[in-house]
Design a protein around this motif. Structure first.
Motif, PDB file in Angstrom:
ATOM      1  N   CYS A 156     -26.049 -29.671  34.464  1.00 44.75           N
ATOM      2  CA  CYS A 156     -27.428 -29.265  34.200  1.00 44.75           C
ATOM      3  C   CYS A 156     -28.360 -29.964  35.177  1.00 44.75           C
ATOM      4  O   CYS A 156     -28.508 -31.190  35.116  1.00 44.75           O
ATOM      5  CB  CYS A 156     -27.835 -29.643  32.779  1.00 44.75           C
TER       6      CYS A 156
ATOM      7  N   HIS B 136     -37.512 -34.637  29.642  1.00 39.78           N
ATOM      8  CA  HIS B 136     -36.867 -34.000  28.490  1.00 39.78           C
ATOM      9  C   HIS B 136     -35.602 -33.261  28.908  1.00 39.78           C
ATOM     10  O   HIS B 136     -34.667 -33.141  28.129  1.00 39.78           O
ATOM     11  CB  HIS B 136     -37.839 -33.055  27.771  1.00 39.78           C
ATOM     12  N   ARG B 137     -35.550 -32.785  30.139  1.00 41.77           N
ATOM     13  CA  ARG B 137     -34.354 -32.077  30.612  1.00 41.77           C
ATOM     14  C   ARG B 137     -33.124 -32.976  30.571  1.00 41.77           C
ATOM     15  O   ARG B 137     -32.026 -32.543  30.261  1.00 41.77           O
ATOM     16  CB  ARG B 137     -34.580 -31.573  32.034  1.00 41.77           C
TER      17      ARG B 137
ATOM     18  N   ALA C 201     -26.527 -31.769  24.778  1.00 44.05           N
ATOM     19  CA  ALA C 201     -25.663 -30.592  24.871  1.00 44.05           C
ATOM     20  C   ALA C 201     -24.316 -30.898  25.527  1.00 44.05           C
ATOM     21  O   ALA C 201     -23.493 -30.010  25.693  1.00 44.05           O
ATOM     22  CB  ALA C 201     -26.371 -29.488  25.653  1.00 44.05           C
TER      23      ALA C 201
ATOM     24  N   CYS D 147     -31.503 -31.617  36.380  1.00 43.57           N
ATOM     25  CA  CYS D 147     -32.569 -32.287  35.630  1.00 43.57           C
ATOM     26  C   CYS D 147     -33.635 -32.790  36.592  1.00 43.57           C
ATOM     27  O   CYS D 147     -33.727 -33.990  36.866  1.00 43.57           O
ATOM     28  CB  CYS D 147     -31.990 -33.448  34.813  1.00 43.57           C
TER      29      CYS D 147
ATOM     30  N   TYR E 135     -31.144 -21.057  24.694  1.00 41.59           N
ATOM     31  CA  TYR E 135     -31.164 -22.098  25.724  1.00 41.59           C
ATOM     32  C   TYR E 135     -30.123 -23.162  25.413  1.00 41.59           C
ATOM     33  O   TYR E 135     -29.356 -23.569  26.290  1.00 41.59           O
ATOM     34  CB  TYR E 135     -32.577 -22.688  25.771  1.00 41.59           C
ATOM     35  N   ARG E 136     -30.063 -23.599  24.158  1.00 45.26           N
ATOM     36  CA  ARG E 136     -29.089 -24.623  23.766  1.00 45.26           C
ATOM     37  C   ARG E 136     -27.661 -24.126  23.993  1.00 45.26           C
ATOM     38  O   ARG E 136     -26.815 -24.847  24.495  1.00 45.26           O
ATOM     39  CB  ARG E 136     -29.294 -25.044  22.328  1.00 45.26           C
TER      40      ARG E 136
ATOM     41  N   TRP F 164     -32.575 -35.513  28.471  1.00 46.21           N
ATOM     42  CA  TRP F 164     -32.131 -35.696  27.079  1.00 46.21           C
ATOM     43  C   TRP F 164     -31.518 -34.419  26.517  1.00 46.21           C
ATOM     44  O   TRP F 164     -30.561 -34.472  25.746  1.00 46.21           O
ATOM     45  CB  TRP F 164     -33.294 -36.186  26.224  1.00 46.21           C
ATOM     46  N   GLU F 165     -32.055 -33.256  26.899  1.00 45.48           N
ATOM     47  CA  GLU F 165     -31.459 -31.991  26.453  1.00 45.48           C
ATOM     48  C   GLU F 165     -30.044 -31.848  26.991  1.00 45.48           C
ATOM     49  O   GLU F 165     -29.128 -31.438  26.266  1.00 45.48           O
ATOM     50  CB  GLU F 165     -32.307 -30.806  26.919  1.00 45.48           C
TER      51      GLU F 165
ATOM     52  N   LEU G 292     -26.855 -24.362  27.631  1.00 45.86           N
ATOM     53  CA  LEU G 292     -26.588 -25.745  28.041  1.00 45.86           C
ATOM     54  C   LEU G 292     -25.211 -26.204  27.570  1.00 45.86           C
ATOM     55  O   LEU G 292     -24.480 -26.862  28.306  1.00 45.86           O
ATOM     56  CB  LEU G 292     -27.649 -26.693  27.481  1.00 45.86           C
TER      57      LEU G 292
END
Length: 126
Positions: free
Chosen positions: A20, A31-32, A39, A22, A10-11, A34-35, A14
């Motif tokens: 992305c 959290h999406r 990334a 979100c 997944y990382r 911040w992910e 991203l």
């Protein structure tokens, strides 16, 4: 169905994606978001998330304008408009990604400063 197949993490996905989506979770700061920031993937959020969530200008305690892409909704037309923008203005996408790195660094410094202020005793207690 539901079988696991080997593939990129997944990382990794991203980190190799320009934008992305979100979607809002329990609040704007899902959290999406911040992910995506971690990334270096430009977050795409809806205008209703910005309007109903915390003010974009103060996410993470910073007054820097966040380098997000804001769409009207999650319709195919809105997402296609983001892709057209990226194709027509690649320099703007590069600038947005650069701003994303600066935004993340600012948020990290701001968070560290706030934690230190709350967790470390004042010097007068020495």
């Amino acid at each position: 169905g539901g079988e696991y197949t080997e593939g990129p993490s997944y990382r990794h996905l991203l980190e190799n994606t320009q934008f992305c989506p979100c979607p809002k979770g329990k609040n704007f700061e899902t959290h999406r978001l911040w992910e995506a920031i971690a990334a270096r993937c430009i977050p795409v959020v809806t205008s209703s998330q910005v309007d109903s969530g915390s003010s974009c200008g103060s996410i993470g305690g910073t007054t820097m304008p966040p380098p997000f892409v804001v769409v009207d909704d999650w319709s195919k037309g809105s997402l296609e408009a983001v892709l057209r923008w990226a194709e027509e203005a690649p320099e703007a996408v590069i600038a947005r990604r650069t701003a994303l790195v600066e935004y993340e660094a600012h948020m990290m410094r701001d968070t560290r400063d706030k934690l230190e202020a709350h967790l470390l005793p004042p010097a007068s207690y020495g």
